[in-house]
Design an enzyme around this catalytic site. Structure first.
Site, mmCIF file in Angstrom:
data_model
loop_
_atom_site.group_PDB
_atom_site.id
_atom_site.type_symbol
_atom_site.label_atom_id
_atom_site.label_comp_id
_atom_site.label_asym_id
_atom_site.label_seq_id
_atom_site.Cartn_x
_atom_site.Cartn_y
_atom_site.Cartn_z
ATOM 1 N N GLU A 25 -2.754 7.449 1.022
ATOM 2 C CA GLU A 25 -3.456 6.332 0.368
ATOM 3 C C GLU A 25 -3.164 4.988 1.027
ATOM 4 O O GLU A 25 -2.234 4.863 1.831
ATOM 5 C CB GLU A 25 -3.095 6.273 -1.124
ATOM 6 C CG GLU A 25 -1.630 5.937 -1.384
ATOM 7 C CD GLU A 25 -1.411 5.277 -2.750
ATOM 8 O OE1 GLU A 25 -2.028 4.232 -3.039
ATOM 9 O OE2 GLU A 25 -0.581 5.796 -3.513
ATOM 10 N N LYS A 160 7.212 6.521 -11.826
ATOM 11 C CA LYS A 160 8.221 5.501 -12.130
ATOM 12 C C LYS A 160 8.311 5.323 -13.630
ATOM 13 O O LYS A 160 7.317 5.452 -14.336
ATOM 14 C CB LYS A 160 7.786 4.160 -11.534
ATOM 15 C CG LYS A 160 7.991 4.058 -10.062
ATOM 16 C CD LYS A 160 8.084 2.592 -9.659
ATOM 17 C CE LYS A 160 8.210 2.463 -8.162
ATOM 18 N NZ LYS A 160 6.930 2.455 -7.471
HETATM 19 N N1 PSU Z 1 2.965 3.815 -8.710
HETATM 20 C C1 PSU Z 1 3.901 3.692 -7.769
HETATM 21 N N2 PSU Z 1 3.567 3.150 -6.567
HETATM 22 C C2 PSU Z 1 2.279 2.750 -6.285
HETATM 23 C C3 PSU Z 1 1.291 2.908 -7.293
HETATM 24 C C4 PSU Z 1 1.677 3.442 -8.488
HETATM 25 O O1 PSU Z 1 5.046 4.042 -7.993
HETATM 26 O O2 PSU Z 1 2.007 2.264 -5.183
HETATM 27 C C5 PSU Z 1 -0.130 2.504 -7.000
HETATM 28 C C6 PSU Z 1 -0.945 3.737 -6.554
HETATM 29 O O3 PSU Z 1 -1.923 3.355 -5.624
HETATM 30 C C7 PSU Z 1 -1.604 4.174 -7.861
HETATM 31 C C8 PSU Z 1 -1.897 2.828 -8.496
HETATM 32 O O4 PSU Z 1 -2.769 4.949 -7.691
HETATM 33 O O5 PSU Z 1 -0.759 2.034 -8.197
HETATM 34 C C9 PSU Z 1 -2.123 2.926 -9.993
HETATM 35 O O6 PSU Z 1 -2.547 1.717 -10.497
HETATM 36 P P1 PSU Z 1 -3.075 1.616 -12.010
HETATM 37 O O7 PSU Z 1 -1.872 1.847 -12.873
HETATM 38 O O8 PSU Z 1 -3.626 0.232 -12.125
HETATM 39 O O9 PSU Z 1 -4.115 2.672 -12.161
#
Ligand code: PSU
Ligand code: MN
Length: 303
Positions: A25, A160
């Site tokens: 990604e 996390k």
């Molecule tokens: N969690 C992590 N590292 C990240 C992300 C999430 O520990 O880099 C990033 C990823 O790209 C994930 C996105 O798909 O954040 C999710 O964002 P949201 O919670 O806004 O959907």
């Protein structure tokens, strides 16, 4: 092939000849780490995939084109642009294409583009999930819905604990998404392999994982799958340091009324700030570790 997608020559050839390909990604490059470490890491992760015998396909949206397989210059561009690049999830793809814009793809958007290109295995750091307090905020990452509807296997280091991990696992169960822990007894919590949450399904080899997802898809189920790969012991962060930083980050987010798509990047940046360079090093180590496992699974899937 979808007319909006450009698959790089290397990735196209690999797919045509039945070689293993691993999607990577780009939100992690532009929003997840500071420059130049983000670019170094993205390139190093591609090398890990190659060293295991698979072909990397970093994914992003550039100039309104969906890209599967990025050049060094394109990775460098995304890393330098950082937060100036839009964080792109499912709902953003159409508008970015229409405007001819760039987008750093989240897990959800990367899965979509990988599936369009015919790539079935994807490695990242952590997935999005159900946020703490979601019972009132309703903040649930689009990553979970994507896992429910798109046939891509995602290798991550768990989630996390900025998230509510038990609720995230419940959501995945409701949606029929297989979740397995690779060689561990607890569902891992990204920086640490300890979450206190017992692993429901443990798998011990890339072949076993490939067999599971192959059967899942051959049975006609249309969802993705999650493989949670615990961070290597030597790169783990002490659980109390991480949970202290996360509690503080959550309080700051609440105080500043951060919500929506800004919340995850805000929390990630705060945790990083509070833990200094240590968390960045752990983060890099776990992404490499996930890329290596994803390559081995992709090879088994093609065998
Ligand atoms: N969690 C992590 N590292 C990240 C992300 C999430 O520990 O880099 C990033 C990823 O790209 C994930 C996105 O798909 O954040 C999710 O964002 P949201 O919670 O806004 O959907
Ligand atoms: Mn959200």
């Amino acid at each position: 092939m979808n007319p909006y997608i450009d698959v790089s020559k290397e990735v196209k050839e690999a797919l045509a000849s039945g070689k293993a390909v691993v999607a990577l990604e780009s939100t992690i490059i532009s929003h997840g780490m500071p420059y130049p470490k983000n670019v170094e890491t993205a390139l190093a992760v591609e090398e890990v995939v190659r060293a295991k015998g698979a072909v990397p396909a970093s994914i992003a949206i550039l100039g309104g084109r969906l890209k599967a397989g990025l050049s060094r210059a394109e990775i460098e561009y995304l890393g330098k642009a950082g937060l100036k690049v839009a964080k792109a999830s499912r709902r953003d793809i159409g508008r970015l294409v229409a405007a001819g814009s760039d987008g750093a793809t989240t897990v959800a958007a990367t899965m979509i583009i990988a599936a369009m290109a015919g790539i079935r295995v994807f490695a990242t750091g952590g997935i999005g999930g159900v946020h703490r307090g979601a019972e009132s905020s309703m903040d649930i990452s689009a990553d979970l819905e994507e896992l429910a509807r798109t046939k891509v296997l995602v290798v991550c280091a768990g989630a996390k604990s900025i998230l509510d991990i038990p609720k995230t696992l419940e959501y995945l169960e409701t949606k029929g998404v297989p979740v397995a822990v690779y060689r561990g007894t607890e569902f891992p919590a990204f920086y640490t392999s300890h979450s206190g949450i017992k692993a429901e399904l443990v798998m011990d080899s890339p072949g076993e994982i490939a067999g599971m997802v192959k059967a899942h898809w051959e049975l006609g189920f249309g969802s993705g799958a999650v493989i949670a790969n615990p961070i290597p012991k030597e790169s783990e962060m002490p659980a109390d340091i991480i949970s202290g930083a996360i509690e503080k980050a959550l309080k700051e987010a609440d105080k500043n009324r951060i919500h929506g798509k800004e919340l995850t990047p805000f929390l990630l940046a705060k945790v990083k700030e509070l833990t200094g360079g240590d968390s960045l090093e752990s983060n890099i180590a776990l992404v490499k570790n996930n890329a290596a496992l994803a390559a081995l699974i992709a090879i088994e899937l093609e065998a």
